[in-house]
Write a protein that holds these residues in place. Structure first.
Motif, PDB file in Angstrom:
ATOM      1  N   VAL A  60       0.661  -1.187  -0.133  1.00 13.76           N
ATOM      2  CA  VAL A  60      -0.183   0.139   0.005  1.00 13.76           C
ATOM      3  C   VAL A  60       0.691   1.160  -0.175  1.00 13.76           C
ATOM      4  N   ARG A  61       2.126   1.151   0.717  1.00 10.56           N
ATOM      5  CA  ARG A  61       2.919   2.402   0.877  1.00 10.56           C
ATOM      6  C   ARG A  61       3.468   2.649  -0.413  1.00 10.56           C
ATOM      7  N   ALA A  62       4.034   1.629  -1.165  1.00 13.76           N
ATOM      8  CA  ALA A  62       4.474   1.771  -2.544  1.00 13.76           C
ATOM      9  C   ALA A  62       3.619   2.049  -3.454  1.00 13.76           C
ATOM     10  N   ARG A  63       2.243   1.776  -3.370  1.00 18.37           N
ATOM     11  CA  ARG A  63       1.371   2.077  -4.373  1.00 18.37           C
ATOM     12  C   ARG A  63       0.859   3.573  -4.310  1.00 18.37           C
ATOM     13  N   ASN A  64       0.895   3.870  -2.913  1.00 17.62           N
ATOM     14  CA  ASN A  64       0.481   5.499  -2.769  1.00 17.62           C
ATOM     15  C   ASN A  64       1.762   6.158  -3.135  1.00 17.62           C
ATOM     16  N   HIS A  65       2.783   5.958  -2.913  1.00 19.70           N
ATOM     17  CA  HIS A  65       4.054   6.440  -3.469  1.00 19.70           C
ATOM     18  C   HIS A  65       4.287   6.798  -4.851  1.00 19.70           C
ATOM     19  N   TRP A  66       3.907   5.576  -5.472  1.00 21.52           N
ATOM     20  CA  TRP A  66       3.954   5.951  -6.995  1.00 21.52           C
ATOM     21  C   TRP A  66       2.728   6.701  -7.463  1.00 21.52           C
ATOM     22  N   ASP A  67       1.604   6.417  -7.001  1.00 21.97           N
ATOM     23  CA  ASP A  67       0.511   7.194  -7.365  1.00 21.97           C
ATOM     24  C   ASP A  67       0.714   8.739  -7.071  1.00 21.97           C
ATOM     25  N   TYR A  68       1.459   9.227  -6.110  1.00 23.19           N
ATOM     26  CA  TYR A  68       1.717  10.306  -5.840  1.00 23.19           C
ATOM     27  C   TYR A  68       2.438  11.148  -7.004  1.00 23.19           C
ATOM     28  N   PHE A  69       3.592  10.359  -7.087  1.00 23.72           N
ATOM     29  CA  PHE A  69       4.433  10.820  -8.263  1.00 23.72           C
ATOM     30  C   PHE A  69       3.662  10.717  -9.549  1.00 23.72           C
ATOM     31  N   TYR A  70       3.160   9.747 -10.001  1.00 26.38           N
ATOM     32  CA  TYR A  70       2.366   9.537 -11.250  1.00 26.38           C
ATOM     33  C   TYR A  70       1.294  10.517 -11.400  1.00 26.38           C
ATOM     34  N   ASN A  71       0.361  10.953 -10.469  1.00 25.33           N
ATOM     35  CA  ASN A  71      -0.558  12.261 -10.523  1.00 25.33           C
ATOM     36  C   ASN A  71       0.249  13.589 -10.566  1.00 25.33           C
ATOM     37  N   ARG A  72       1.182  13.810  -9.621  1.00 30.47           N
ATOM     38  CA  ARG A  72       2.068  15.073  -9.909  1.00 30.47           C
ATOM     39  C   ARG A  72       2.486  15.344 -11.044  1.00 30.47           C
ATOM     40  N   SER A  73       3.135  14.189 -11.761  1.00 37.02           N
ATOM     41  CA  SER A  73       3.810  14.482 -12.793  1.00 37.02           C
ATOM     42  C   SER A  73       2.669  14.790 -13.969  1.00 37.02           C
ATOM     43  N   SER A  74       1.741  14.288 -13.958  1.00 33.56           N
ATOM     44  CA  SER A  74       0.438  14.349 -14.964  1.00 33.56           C
ATOM     45  C   SER A  74       0.037  15.798 -14.685  1.00 33.56           C
ATOM     46  N   LYS A  75      -0.063  16.183 -13.511  1.00 31.86           N
ATOM     47  CA  LYS A  75      -0.750  17.623 -13.436  1.00 31.86           C
ATOM     48  C   LYS A  75       0.279  18.791 -13.853  1.00 31.86           C
ATOM     49  N   SER A  76       1.649  18.351 -13.747  1.00 31.15           N
ATOM     50  CA  SER A  76       2.600  19.584 -14.009  1.00 31.15           C
ATOM     51  C   SER A  76       2.746  19.518 -15.385  1.00 31.15           C
ATOM     52  N   ILE A  77       2.422  18.303 -16.118  1.00 33.18           N
ATOM     53  CA  ILE A  77       2.567  18.498 -17.768  1.00 33.18           C
ATOM     54  C   ILE A  77       1.380  19.258 -18.194  1.00 33.18           C
TER      55      ILE A  77
END
Length: 70
Positions: free
Chosen positions: A48-65
């Motif tokens: 769960v921690r790894a999934r949340n970590h990945w999800d945070y960076f995935y969503n963050r990078s898509s918002k910055s794009i």
């Protein structure tokens, strides 16, 4: 059975040892189950921690794009 082979004192001690052995096996199995459940919970929590970590960076990078490319 033991009393015919060893006498009453030894038979009582063998009977007591057999009872303790049975109890020890039950406790060992219970502790093994508990360790398995603890390891399972830790593995799930890590996933769960790894999934949340990945999800945070995935969503963050898509918002910055989206912000960079209007």
């Amino acid at each position: 059975m033991f009393s015919t082979l060893y006498g009453q004192t030894a038979a009582a001690l063998y009977a007591k040892a057999a009872g303790q052995n049975a109890q020890a096996r039950q406790l060992y199995n219970a502790s093994a189950d508990t360790y398995y459940k603890a390891n399972d919970a830790a593995a799930y929590d890590d996933w769960v921690r790894a999934r949340n970590h990945w999800d945070y960076f995935y969503n963050r990078s898509s918002k910055s794009i989206d912000l960079v490319l209007p």
